[in-house]
Design a protein around this motif. Structure first.
Motif, short mmCIF file in Angstrom:
data_model
loop_
_atom_site.label_atom_id
_atom_site.label_comp_id
_atom_site.label_asym_id
_atom_site.label_seq_id
_atom_site.Cartn_x
_atom_site.Cartn_y
_atom_site.Cartn_z
N ARG A 48 44.38 84.99 -10.77
CA ARG A 48 44.70 85.26 -9.53
C ARG A 48 45.98 84.50 -9.16
O ARG A 48 46.77 84.90 -8.58
CB ARG A 48 43.58 84.87 -8.54
CG ARG A 48 43.76 85.15 -7.16
CD ARG A 48 42.62 85.10 -6.45
NE ARG A 48 41.42 85.95 -7.02
CZ ARG A 48 40.19 85.73 -6.42
NH1 ARG A 48 40.08 84.89 -5.27
NH2 ARG A 48 39.18 86.40 -6.90
N ALA A 49 45.77 83.29 -9.58
CA ALA A 49 47.19 82.60 -9.33
C ALA A 49 48.42 83.27 -10.01
O ALA A 49 49.43 83.21 -9.32
CB ALA A 49 46.95 81.01 -9.78
N LEU A 50 48.35 83.74 -11.38
CA LEU A 50 49.31 84.52 -11.86
C LEU A 50 50.00 85.68 -11.06
O LEU A 50 51.09 85.65 -10.83
CB LEU A 50 48.89 84.83 -13.01
CG LEU A 50 48.74 83.69 -14.25
CD1 LEU A 50 48.20 84.60 -15.65
CD2 LEU A 50 50.14 83.02 -14.70
N ALA A 51 48.89 86.30 -10.54
CA ALA A 51 49.45 87.42 -9.60
C ALA A 51 50.03 87.03 -8.39
O ALA A 51 50.84 87.53 -8.05
CB ALA A 51 48.00 88.23 -9.49
N GLN A 52 49.66 86.06 -7.85
CA GLN A 52 50.23 85.63 -6.50
C GLN A 52 51.37 84.90 -6.80
O GLN A 52 52.49 85.16 -6.06
CB GLN A 52 49.09 84.41 -6.08
CG GLN A 52 47.95 84.58 -5.56
CD GLN A 52 47.75 85.32 -4.42
OE1 GLN A 52 48.84 85.51 -3.67
NE2 GLN A 52 46.80 85.69 -3.80
N ILE A 63 49.60 93.30 -3.52
CA ILE A 63 50.62 94.50 -2.89
C ILE A 63 50.81 93.97 -1.54
O ILE A 63 50.04 93.73 -0.72
CB ILE A 63 49.76 95.88 -2.75
CG1 ILE A 63 49.18 96.26 -4.04
CG2 ILE A 63 50.88 96.74 -2.22
CD1 ILE A 63 48.58 97.41 -4.09
N GLY A 64 52.27 94.04 -1.30
CA GLY A 64 52.74 93.58 0.29
C GLY A 64 54.25 93.56 0.17
O GLY A 64 55.02 94.15 -0.44
N MET A 116 48.12 92.46 0.63
CA MET A 116 46.71 92.95 0.28
C MET A 116 46.26 92.46 -0.94
O MET A 116 46.93 92.53 -1.87
CB MET A 116 46.75 94.52 0.15
CG MET A 116 47.01 95.35 1.41
SD MET A 116 47.07 97.06 0.84
CE MET A 116 48.62 97.58 0.91
N VAL A 117 44.99 91.81 -1.21
CA VAL A 117 44.43 91.53 -2.45
C VAL A 117 43.21 92.24 -2.79
O VAL A 117 42.28 92.34 -1.99
CB VAL A 117 44.15 89.88 -2.31
CG1 VAL A 117 43.59 89.30 -3.57
CG2 VAL A 117 45.37 89.26 -1.95
N VAL A 152 54.25 95.51 -5.80
CA VAL A 152 52.73 95.69 -6.32
C VAL A 152 52.94 94.70 -7.58
O VAL A 152 53.73 94.70 -8.40
CB VAL A 152 52.53 97.13 -6.94
CG1 VAL A 152 51.17 96.97 -7.62
CG2 VAL A 152 52.55 98.03 -5.72
N SER A 153 52.03 93.69 -7.44
CA SER A 153 52.05 92.66 -8.63
C SER A 153 50.51 92.59 -9.17
O SER A 153 49.81 92.85 -8.30
CB SER A 153 52.49 91.20 -8.44
OG SER A 153 51.24 90.52 -7.99
#
Lengths: 459, 435
Positions: free
Chosen positions: B135-139, B244-245, B303-304, B404-405
């Protein structure tokens, strides 16, 4: 019991409704927990606390993953999800909507020995919690579409908590390996295959068996009026029949006679160790003493293992110890993350020295003072919010049958002596009762041994 | 009611009294944060603060840790782009000696060379260890992709080369720059009187030099153009983490509160549109939410979700549809009425402890939020009209420019993810352990 209380209880009990019995007061911090019981077995615990205009409403059920059977693991947890669905009078989604519309926070949790549901509401909205919780204790609807969709949600929860999470995977493996006959062997979330196989009938049968007032306790904490709350509870829960709770036929875990080790490979940059020693049950007098020892070994940056592994030898980047708080004997868990380029074997060598020392040499008076002060701080921190207090009361009442234990624990920590700590070290830190999960990086993701520019070797 | 007191040299004190539990929280904040780090020395400010407990006056790091434990106290750090906070908490009966210790750490840090090297090695190990957290990698990928060269793109913890390049002279200079009276705000909450708080606050700043508040070096961030994808590739993922944002809002925008309200309808509660469609109806993700970040400048809308790898492409497509529907059609009167009741009534839980009330007051002061940002929140939410909420959505959000990540296993799903994003422009695959 005060005369006033006796009078209004008598007044409440004059109608046809389920009778309420006062079962006494238990000291809790500066206040007292009032204990009541309905005729159908529902236990009610109240703590009047006017420090904020809010109320926390917890419903604890005496059912967790320990009550499941192989092939049906995860049912207690799946059920926690299903309880937010339809009832005979509320369509799917309405439960949450009503709570949100009234500004409530709500959630639930399931573990080995118990399941709880809670709402925290503005104090003037308490009636809604009584209404909704009593409704879903008796009138839940368990139909295929909701069960199927919720199974998918839980499968996804399992993916992020266990399958794609190294700590989740290792922790599951630790209990699977350390326990062979006791139900602590399987994870609360359940095996993936079991999650996919549940039917609405499995859920219905579970509900009828365990979700009954005589297997439940309501804990209400906050800006409440004792008499009004009880009248509401009596009216809402009184008509719910009790059920026959099955006799629990749990086999105790036999003593572990030799060390168990499992190694796995994961896409992680560093080695990790998850170690479990068979430890005491929460209700065992040794539990508090072992918790004190854990503080001395792992609590804070002045602790023995932090100093040794993080500061002096720079072998670990993260470490933790925790004495499981379960009804039956749990594990004393130790977790270590190696520094990039360092090995679990190097950590194990230092750990062996430190555990050996803990078993041979008494701790110092100074260490004991520091551990006790840290434990007092963390006990107080757990009571900072209304829901924190309600959770403490419900947890100790559910697992040990006594809310006051949370404060008595502080006394037990204070009474712990150097001799107690030495004795529990010798009793529980036994190599043959130890299980070790060793996580190793896959080739492609490992960090090369440390060098002046070692951290770049992984890039 | 939180009390505000002006101290010497421009320092401020906020006090929120409550005698429910014999604990006292002590907060020392600066009005500046990691946005002051240079690009080359990312991580400097946080590392500097980390050194405050590693040696002070004649105390070694070990003596400091011993003393903290003996008092039944804790100290921790929170550093972000615009503000930093050193938190302390102590059992009430030990408050006096704790303040003496805290003051010593603040006024006389010694920055010993060996401790500095050790701290840097710890931070580097933590940065590498963070690769375990999907999750931290995506953020992180989202933050970097959205803010690019802007200071908000960075993590306060810094980068490995940035932290490795730091010297004790850097840290000393950084400390001298930020820890001046005019840049400091102190807070007390819990079992303490106003008089005692004022006395202890004066002790905490007694030997801190005079100096002005630091200017915020952060310009407004520029929006991204088009739809972009950053795919963080990690082996063996059964699940994806998706953010996504785009840019969201600043707390000073006129339509900030209307947008906050509209966002709550979309992804701010358990029965929000996102949660209902993604989790309740389809069971695709345990969580589905959207949020608006706030800082001094315009921050993010995000969005998560975290669906199974097999559902990731479909989940992204659904989220884009839901988002387009939100921006183009807005929320309904019924949704607005519902969410207003939720936001107004649940506000009780934003102020139900002394610590929460204190931190609201500190946020207003430190981030320069409108004075009534929290105190007038309920009234402002209740005043939002449907037109304001839907205009805010159209003014502040756009379906054109989206980032989008995603963290997942690229060889298995990257193609399908790309196909799920109509009009996708730039797209990158980044190894999860690249830095």
């Amino acid at each position: 019991m005060s005369t006033a209380r006796a009078k209004w209880i008598e007044a409440l009990n004059t109608g046809d409704g389920s009778k309420i019995t006062f079962e006494g007061e238990v000291p809790f911090g500066g206040g007292e927990v009032l204990r009541y019981r309905l005729e159908n077995g529902l236990r009610v615990r109240l703590l009047v606390d006017r420090s904020a205009p809010v109320v926390s409403y917890f419903t604890w059920f005496g059912v967790g993953s320990r009550h499941e059977k192989p092939g049906k693991t995860g049912l207690a947890h799946l059920f926690e999800h299903l309880m937010f669905n339809e009832t005979e009078s509320l369509k799917a989604g309405e439960f949450d909507r009503k709570l949100e519309e009234n500004g409530a926070e709500s959630n639930a949790a399931t573990w080995l020995d118990w399941t709880y549901y809670y709402e925290s509401l503005p104090a003037d909205r308490l009636s809604l919690a009584v209404e909704l919780e009593s409704d879903r204790m008796a009138h839940l609807v368990l139909r295929e579409p909701q069960v199927a969709s919720e199974k998918e949600v839980v499968a996804n929860e399992r993916r992020f908590r266990v399958d794609d999470d190294i700590e989740g995977t290792a922790s599951e493996l630790l209990y699977k390996t350390a326990y062979t006959v006791h139900p602590y062997h399987w994870p609360t979330i359940g095996w993936m295959e079991d999650i996919h196989n549940f039917s609405p009938e499995d859920c219905e049968s579970f509900y009828r068996t365990y979700y009954a007032p005589n297997n439940a306790m309501v804990v209400i904490c906050g800006d409440i009026k004792e008499k009004d709350v009880l009248a509401k509870i009596q009216k809402a829960y009184g008509p719910i029949p009790s059920s026959e709770i099955p006799f629990e036929d749990t086999h105790p875990e036999p003593p572990q006679l030799e060390e168990r080790r499992v190694a796995i490979r994961k896409p992680t940059p560093t080695e990790k160790l998850y170690i479990g020693f068979h430890g005491p049950a929460l209700g065992d007098a040794d539990h508090a003493h072992l918790t004190v020892l854990n503080e001395i070994l792992f609590g804070g940056r002045a602790s023995r293992l932090y100093r040794s592994l993080v500061i002096e030898k720079e072998l670990a980047s993260d470490l933790r110890g925790w004495v499981a708080t379960f009804r039956d004997p749990g594990l004393y868990e130790l977790h270590f993350t190696a520094r990039p380029g360092k090995t679990a074997a190097e950590i194990e060598a230092v750990l062996a020295e430190e555990l050996d020392r803990a078993k041979k040499v008494p701790i110092s008076e100074d260490e004991l003072v520091r551990a006790k002060a840290r434990l007092e701080l963390s006990t107080l921190q757990s009571m900072e919010t209304m829901s924190g207090k309600a959770e403490q009361i419900g947890f100790y009442e559910t697992v040990l049958g006594d809310a006051s234990v949370s404060f008595r624990r502080l006394e037990e920590y204070r009474r712990t002596t150097m001799g107690d700590v030495l004795r529990v070290a010798r009793r529980y830190l036994v190599d043959r009762a130890r299980t070790t999960i060793h996580v190793q990086p896959e080739e492609a993701t490992s960090c090369a041994p440390a060098s002046p520019r070692g951290t770049e070797a992984a890039e | 009611m939180t009390t505000r007191i002006e101290l010497e040299g421009g320092a401020l004190l906020y006090v929120e009294e409550s005698h429910a539990i014999p604990l006292v929280e002590v907060v020392v904040s600066t009005r500046s944060g990691s946005a002051h780090d240079s690009v080359e020395k990312q991580g400097l400010f946080r590392t500097t603060l980390g050194m405050l407990r590693r040696g002070a006056r004649d105390l070694t790091s070990h003596q400091i840790e011993d003393a903290l434990d003996r008092l039944g106290s804790e100290i921790s750090l929170d550093v972000n782009a615009s503000i930093s906070t050193v938190y302390g908490q102590v059992i009430e009966r030990n408050l006096g000696p704790f303040i003496e210790l805290f003051a010593t750490l603040l006024e006389s840090p010694t920055f010993p060379e060996d401790e500095f090297g050790r701290l840097k090695r710890e931070i580097v190990a933590d940065l590498i260890g963070a690769r375990d957290n999907d999750r931290a990698l995506a953020q992180r990928a989202f933050r970097r992709g959205l803010f690019r060269d802007h200071p908000y793109s960075r993590s306060a913890a810094g980068t490995i080369p940035g932290v490795e390049s730091l010297t004790t002279d850097d840290a000393r200079a950084e400390y001298r720059k930020h820890f001046v009276k005019g840049n400091i705000v102190i807070g007390f909450s819990g079992d303490i009187s106003l008089e005692a708080a004022e006395k202890h606050a004066r002790r905490l700043i007694r030997d801190i030099p005079d100096g002005p508040r630091l200017e915020d070096p952060v310009p407004p961030p520029a929006p991204i153009a088009g739809r972009r994808l950053v795919f963080v590739d990690k082996p063996e993922r059964t699940q994806t983490q998706i953010v996504i944002g785009q840019l969201g809002t600043s707390p000073h925008d006129d339509d900030h509160i209307p947008l906050t309200v509209a966002n709550a309808v979309f992804g701010g509660t358990f029965t929000s549109r996102l949660m209902r469609e993604v989790r309740s109806k389809r069971g695709w993700s345990y969580g589905a939410s959207s949020r608006l970040g706030i800082d001094r400048q315009r921050h993010s809308f995000a969005m998560v979700t975290f669906p199974a790898a097999t559902d990731a492409a479909a989940c992204i497509a659904l989220q884009l549809e839901l988002f387009t529907d939100l921006v183009e059609k807005g929320i309904t009167a019924r949704e607005l009425a519902f969410i207003k009741r939720y936001l107004a009534r649940s506000f009780a839980f934003e102020v139900d402890t002394a610590s929460k009330r204190l931190h609201q007051a500190l946020d207003v002061e430190l981030l320069g939020l409108p004075a009534n940002y929290y105190s007038g929140h309920v009234a402002q939410v209740e005043a939002v009209t449907l037109e304001q909420a839907n205009t805010a959505l159209k003014n502040r959000l756009t379906t054109r420019d989206l980032l989008v990540s995603i963290v997942g296993t690229a060889s298995e799903i990257e193609g399908k993810v790309r196909e799920a994003i109509p009009e996708l422009g730039a797209h990158d695959i980044v190894p999860f352990d690249r830095d």
